[in-house]
Design a protein around this motif. Sequence first.
Motif, PDB file in Angstrom:
ATOM      1  N   TYR A  56       0.831  -1.200   0.000  1.00 21.13           N
ATOM      2  CA  TYR A  56       0.000   0.000   0.000  1.00 21.13           C
ATOM      3  C   TYR A  56       0.871   1.259   0.000  1.00 21.13           C
ATOM      4  O   TYR A  56       1.972   1.270   0.553  1.00 21.13           O
ATOM      5  N   THR A  57       0.314   2.305  -0.606  1.00 19.14           N
ATOM      6  CA  THR A  57       0.923   3.632  -0.525  1.00 19.14           C
ATOM      7  C   THR A  57      -0.101   4.574   0.105  1.00 19.14           C
ATOM      8  O   THR A  57      -1.262   4.196   0.311  1.00 19.14           O
ATOM      9  N   PRO A  58       0.272   5.816   0.410  1.00 12.06           N
ATOM     10  CA  PRO A  58      -0.734   6.781   0.855  1.00 12.06           C
ATOM     11  C   PRO A  58      -1.857   6.913  -0.178  1.00 12.06           C
ATOM     12  O   PRO A  58      -1.618   6.786  -1.394  1.00 12.06           O
ATOM     13  N   ILE A  59      -3.062   7.153   0.285  1.00 12.67           N
ATOM     14  CA  ILE A  59      -4.221   7.230  -0.610  1.00 12.67           C
ATOM     15  C   ILE A  59      -4.004   8.263  -1.715  1.00 12.67           C
ATOM     16  O   ILE A  59      -4.307   8.023  -2.887  1.00 12.67           O
ATOM     17  N   GLY A  60      -3.455   9.399  -1.355  1.00 13.95           N
ATOM     18  CA  GLY A  60      -3.281  10.469  -2.331  1.00 13.95           C
ATOM     19  C   GLY A  60      -2.062  10.349  -3.203  1.00 13.95           C
ATOM     20  O   GLY A  60      -1.827  11.200  -4.063  1.00 13.95           O
ATOM     21  N   GLY A  61      -1.281   9.275  -3.015  1.00 12.17           N
ATOM     22  CA  GLY A  61      -0.117   9.052  -3.859  1.00 12.17           C
ATOM     23  C   GLY A  61       1.193   9.201  -3.113  1.00 12.17           C
ATOM     24  O   GLY A  61       1.264   9.849  -2.057  1.00 12.17           O
ATOM     25  N   LEU A  62       2.224   8.583  -3.647  1.00 16.31           N
ATOM     26  CA  LEU A  62       3.560   8.676  -3.066  1.00 16.31           C
ATOM     27  C   LEU A  62       4.039  10.122  -3.014  1.00 16.31           C
ATOM     28  O   LEU A  62       3.769  10.914  -3.930  1.00 16.31           O
ATOM     29  N   ALA A  63       4.761  10.456  -1.966  1.00 17.99           N
ATOM     30  CA  ALA A  63       5.326  11.802  -1.871  1.00 17.99           C
ATOM     31  C   ALA A  63       6.225  12.093  -3.063  1.00 17.99           C
ATOM     32  O   ALA A  63       6.233  13.215  -3.598  1.00 17.99           O
ATOM     33  N   SER A  64       6.991  11.083  -3.507  1.00 16.19           N
ATOM     34  CA  SER A  64       7.901  11.285  -4.643  1.00 16.19           C
ATOM     35  C   SER A  64       7.138  11.530  -5.937  1.00 16.19           C
ATOM     36  O   SER A  64       7.588  12.286  -6.808  1.00 16.19           O
ATOM     37  N   LEU A  65       5.951  10.894  -6.097  1.00 14.64           N
ATOM     38  CA  LEU A  65       5.131  11.149  -7.285  1.00 14.64           C
ATOM     39  C   LEU A  65       4.546  12.557  -7.231  1.00 14.64           C
ATOM     40  O   LEU A  65       4.511  13.271  -8.246  1.00 14.64           O
ATOM     41  N   LYS A  66       4.098  12.978  -6.053  1.00 14.58           N
ATOM     42  CA  LYS A  66       3.584  14.345  -5.927  1.00 14.58           C
ATOM     43  C   LYS A  66       4.671  15.366  -6.266  1.00 14.58           C
ATOM     44  O   LYS A  66       4.402  16.382  -6.917  1.00 14.58           O
ATOM     45  N   GLU A  67       5.887  15.079  -5.834  1.00 11.47           N
ATOM     46  CA  GLU A  67       6.998  15.979  -6.168  1.00 11.47           C
ATOM     47  C   GLU A  67       7.221  16.029  -7.677  1.00 11.47           C
ATOM     48  O   GLU A  67       7.521  17.098  -8.236  1.00 11.47           O
ATOM     49  N   ALA A  68       7.076  14.888  -8.336  1.00 11.68           N
ATOM     50  CA  ALA A  68       7.229  14.850  -9.789  1.00 11.68           C
ATOM     51  C   ALA A  68       6.126  15.662 -10.468  1.00 11.68           C
ATOM     52  O   ALA A  68       6.371  16.348 -11.473  1.00 11.68           O
ATOM     53  N   VAL A  69       4.904  15.596  -9.938  1.00 12.49           N
ATOM     54  CA  VAL A  69       3.802  16.394 -10.482  1.00 12.49           C
ATOM     55  C   VAL A  69       4.079  17.879 -10.273  1.00 12.49           C
ATOM     56  O   VAL A  69       3.861  18.707 -11.172  1.00 12.49           O
ATOM     57  N   GLN A  70       4.565  18.232  -9.068  1.00 10.22           N
ATOM     58  CA  GLN A  70       4.921  19.624  -8.809  1.00 10.22           C
ATOM     59  C   GLN A  70       5.963  20.121  -9.811  1.00 10.22           C
ATOM     60  O   GLN A  70       5.842  21.237 -10.340  1.00 10.22           O
ATOM     61  N   LEU A  71       6.972  19.289 -10.047  1.00  7.23           N
ATOM     62  CA  LEU A  71       8.020  19.642 -11.006  1.00  7.23           C
ATOM     63  C   LEU A  71       7.437  19.840 -12.393  1.00  7.23           C
ATOM     64  O   LEU A  71       7.769  20.813 -13.089  1.00  7.23           O
ATOM     65  N   LYS A  72       6.575  18.920 -12.820  1.00  6.30           N
ATOM     66  CA  LYS A  72       5.950  19.022 -14.147  1.00  6.30           C
ATOM     67  C   LYS A  72       5.151  20.318 -14.289  1.00  6.30           C
ATOM     68  O   LYS A  72       5.244  21.022 -15.309  1.00  6.30           O
ATOM     69  N   LEU A  73       4.354  20.657 -13.279  1.00  7.06           N
ATOM     70  CA  LEU A  73       3.505  21.846 -13.353  1.00  7.06           C
ATOM     71  C   LEU A  73       4.343  23.128 -13.384  1.00  7.06           C
ATOM     72  O   LEU A  73       3.999  24.084 -14.089  1.00  7.06           O
ATOM     73  N   LYS A  74       5.444  23.126 -12.638  1.00  6.95           N
ATOM     74  CA  LYS A  74       6.330  24.297 -12.652  1.00  6.95           C
ATOM     75  C   LYS A  74       7.073  24.398 -13.976  1.00  6.95           C
ATOM     76  O   LYS A  74       7.173  25.477 -14.577  1.00  6.95           O
TER      77      LYS A  74
END
Length: 406
Positions: A77-95
């Motif tokens: 299992y991972t956190p419901i909202g997604g891995l912290a590392s994946l969220k960081e990748a999304v942040q990077l993509k959006l920036k």
Amino acid sequence: MNTGNRTIRHANPHLRVAPRVDDLSESSIFRINSKAQALTEQGRNILRLDAGEPDFDTPKPIIDAAKQALDDGFTRYTPIGGLASLKEAVQLKLKRDNNLHYNSDEILSTCGAKQALFNACMTLLNPKDEIVIPTPNWGTYPSIAKISRARVVEAPTRYEDGFILQPETLEQCLSERTRIVILNTPNNPTGQVYSREALSALGNVLLKYPNVFVLSDDIYEHLIFTDEPYANILSVCPSLKNRTLLINGVSKAYAMTGWRVGFAAGPATLIAEMEKLQGQSTSHTAAISQKAAETALRGSRDDVQNMVNTFRARAELVADGLSKIENIDCHPAQGSFYCLPNFERVIDSLDDVEDDQQLGDWLLEELGIAMVPGSAFNAPGHMRLSFAADSDTLRDGLDRLQRAFG
């Protein structure tokens, strides 16, 4: 009432189906897909111009990352909202791609972009709320609205406007009951792209309605053929950020449809409520898929650009071929891998064909071409042509259309 539900009731007369499901109609996309598959299995040479996914393999670095995650035992299992590392990748993509800055608590990883859309509508909409959907539209938008028991308000676009929603039309559709407006660029099914000027005009209208939330479906963002860089509503109207949800994913640009990873970026309070809903439905998307998506978002876009170049060449091939058929009108695709030719004159010319649904069957049976009827996208009289097929298949399909209707 769809056939599937009638069949179930016949088998079990005691089964009562909830209205939220009973009201849903059978998907024309799946119906054409099933019929085309059956004809193929019978030995027919069916040209598949109905596909809603890239005809490319997922790039090797992404697959390698998934294999490594498996070797590392990353299967829990991972956190419901997604891995912290994946969220960081999304942040990077959006920036990097959109010059937009989001915190980790403003991002949610979902089981495909469709779930992000579903979570948002189920979180924001109450019965009798209104959701404005520009037409032609992806068929899932009104279906999710029905499940949410909201009222769909269609905002029609016109061929002569390039299927781009006009600000005066949007304003006419807004009311005190409006809760959501959906914007989708590049557009499925039209293949058209909203310019910065067009988005700015819509943003000026939306600024006057502070209770309206914008769902920006950006899933085809990277599949764009115009000279102007990609823009969404926040590119031109950043003051709408506190009531805009960006919906995106890796399915289309990275040829990862089966991996089922999408994401949403928006106000932290909305993201928290959507995550709460997701926690009681699917929970998180697959751990392996999240690691693959992280690699996709952080890595080189060379493979993506190669796909875009191929899609651009195919779009030009299709536009040139259709332009030679007098009874078919079509705007050349500016993005995605679709276009939406108008077949109304073709329908009028055929005996025993009265609408695009019947035309879809006729094209399959008589010409061996699979395309999705436009009525699946609130575009009766049209057919969605997908160029997620190799050039030889496209040339063959255009040649068959030319011989039949040229």
